[in-house]
Design a protein around this motif. Structure first.
Motif, mmCIF file in Angstrom:
data_model
loop_
_atom_site.group_PDB
_atom_site.id
_atom_site.type_symbol
_atom_site.label_atom_id
_atom_site.label_comp_id
_atom_site.label_asym_id
_atom_site.label_seq_id
_atom_site.Cartn_x
_atom_site.Cartn_y
_atom_site.Cartn_z
ATOM 1 N N PHE A 182 0.831 -1.199 0.000
ATOM 2 C CA PHE A 182 0.000 0.000 0.000
ATOM 3 C C PHE A 182 0.869 1.254 0.000
ATOM 4 N N THR A 183 1.940 1.257 0.778
ATOM 5 C CA THR A 183 2.858 2.397 0.823
ATOM 6 C C THR A 183 3.464 2.670 -0.544
ATOM 7 N N VAL A 184 3.868 1.607 -1.231
ATOM 8 C CA VAL A 184 4.447 1.771 -2.567
ATOM 9 C C VAL A 184 3.431 2.360 -3.531
ATOM 10 N N ILE A 185 2.208 1.869 -3.477
ATOM 11 C CA ILE A 185 1.168 2.368 -4.383
ATOM 12 C C ILE A 185 0.868 3.835 -4.113
ATOM 13 N N VAL A 186 0.700 4.196 -2.836
ATOM 14 C CA VAL A 186 0.422 5.586 -2.487
ATOM 15 C C VAL A 186 1.572 6.492 -2.920
ATOM 16 N N GLY A 187 2.804 6.043 -2.687
ATOM 17 C CA GLY A 187 3.958 6.839 -3.084
ATOM 18 C C GLY A 187 4.022 7.047 -4.583
ATOM 19 N N ALA A 188 3.796 5.982 -5.341
ATOM 20 C CA ALA A 188 3.843 6.090 -6.803
ATOM 21 C C ALA A 188 2.757 7.024 -7.322
ATOM 22 N N LEU A 189 1.556 6.916 -6.772
ATOM 23 C CA LEU A 189 0.458 7.796 -7.197
ATOM 24 C C LEU A 189 0.748 9.251 -6.840
ATOM 25 N N THR A 190 1.383 9.469 -5.691
ATOM 26 C CA THR A 190 1.730 10.831 -5.284
ATOM 27 C C THR A 190 2.750 11.441 -6.233
ATOM 28 N N VAL A 191 3.775 10.667 -6.582
ATOM 29 C CA VAL A 191 4.790 11.155 -7.516
ATOM 30 C C VAL A 191 4.145 11.496 -8.864
#
Length: 342
Positions: A182-191
């Motif tokens: 989930f952290t990876v997905i949120v980070g990628a979407l934020t970038v």
């Protein structure tokens, strides 16, 4: 004040060298050997490095936005990460709201704190020596740390993970906590969202125009103070989001702000000041290097029989070793702009 563009550099901006090619081949071979020797451990550490790297990306991305736009070395950025984690603790344990609510509300609160910092302090030091801004934000960092100590105490805190993210996902050779994914997905979407906002919206284009020539932008009717305030909100919001995710995964303490501000500056230095792409690339690079280096060295020690190669505690030194190597080869960082902030 001289402000520069936030545009990142392309991969083609880094000239390949025979030594670099050889180093890449050697590192690639060691990674393959480590995977073959301990596939489960390798994948687990690779995922851990990706998650940690994404946290570094979020923190360094906000720092890079503020530094690239305003030329302010925001030493209080790490304190904003810490505040994001502690506000999450307050929302979940004291107010009784869910993690999903905290994931939205806590970064917004930190973004508003960033606006207060920008309007109340930093707008008065934009045209001063960068050292003035650094000292001002360093003082703010100390103040925030003491405020957190007074309000929440000095001991470590933690929050419960939501049930949907508390289980593990089976990847075959290993299992990984869903919250990490989930952290990876949120980070990628934020970038992705930040990139689209800066590059594809009229608001982002007006900000980039003001960075290049503020006087001309204001002559054309663009309200640059409002736009710079909005970007400070964005940078602080991202820092708060990183604090929410990191605090929910491993907990929070008074030292996390200091820890992450140092690593954020390392990431920005490696990626190149003024390059958003550089911050993303460097964050992931350092995260993976920090987690995979012990595995590679352990495998190398097993294969060669030279046990001292498995240096204990090497992971803590890896970010700084990466920075030293990169800056020796490219003093501007991997994707830095020549003359930035000069």
């Amino acid at each position: 004040m001289n402000r520069r563009s936030l545009n990142g550099q392309s991969l083609s901006g880094i000239e390949a060298s025979p030594l670099g090619v050889v180093a890449s081949v050697v590192i690639g071979g060691l990674l393959v050997l480590s995977f073959v020797d301990h596939p489960g451990l390798f994948v687990d550490q690779a995922i851990g490095g990706l998650v940690y790297g994404m946290i570094l990306v979020l923190i360094a991305l906000g720092l890079s936005i503020i530094l690239g736009l305003l030329g302010i070395v925001n030493f209080a950025h790490g304190a904003l990460v810490m505040l994001g984690a502690y506000v999450t603790f307050e929302i979940m344990t004291q107010i009784g709201l869910s993690f999903w609510v905290a994931l939205v509300i806590a970064p917004i609160i930190i973004g508003l704190v960033g606006i207060i910092i920008e309007r109340g302090v930093l707008q008065f030091v934009y045209d001063e020596d960068p050292l003035v801004g650094l000292l001002a934000t360093f003082g703010l960092s100390l103040m925030f740390t003491e405020l957190v100590r007074a309000f929440w105490g000095g001991g470590p805190k933690g929050v419960p993970l939501p049930q949907a993210l508390s289980a593990s996902a089976d990847l075959g050779v290993t299992t990984v906590a869903r919250f990490r994914l989930f952290t990876v997905i949120v980070g990628a979407l934020t970038v992705l969202a930040v990139y689209l906002f800066i590059k594809r919206t009229s608001f982002g284009l007006s900000i980039r125009a003001g960075v290049l020539d503020r006087e001309m932008a204001e002559f054309l009717g663009i309200n640059m103070p409002i736009r710079f305030m909005a970007m400070f909100f964005l940078g602080s919001f991202i820092a708060g989001l990183g604090g929410v995710l990191r605090g929910a995964e491993v907990g929070m303490d008074l030292g996390m702000g200091e820890h992450f501000i140092i690593l954020a500056f390392v990431v920005v230095a490696v990626g190149g000041i003024g390059s958003l792409f550089g911050s993303v690339f460097a964050g992931l690079l350092i995260g993976e290097a920090q987690y995979l280096t012990p595995v590679v060295l352990r495998t190398l020690a097993t294969v060669t029989g030279i046990q001292w190669l498995a240096v204990p505690g090497i992971d803590g030194l890896v970010p700084y070793l990466v920075m030293i190597v990169v800056l020796l080869v490219r003093p501007r960082g991997l994707f830095g702009q020549e003359g930035f902030l000069e």
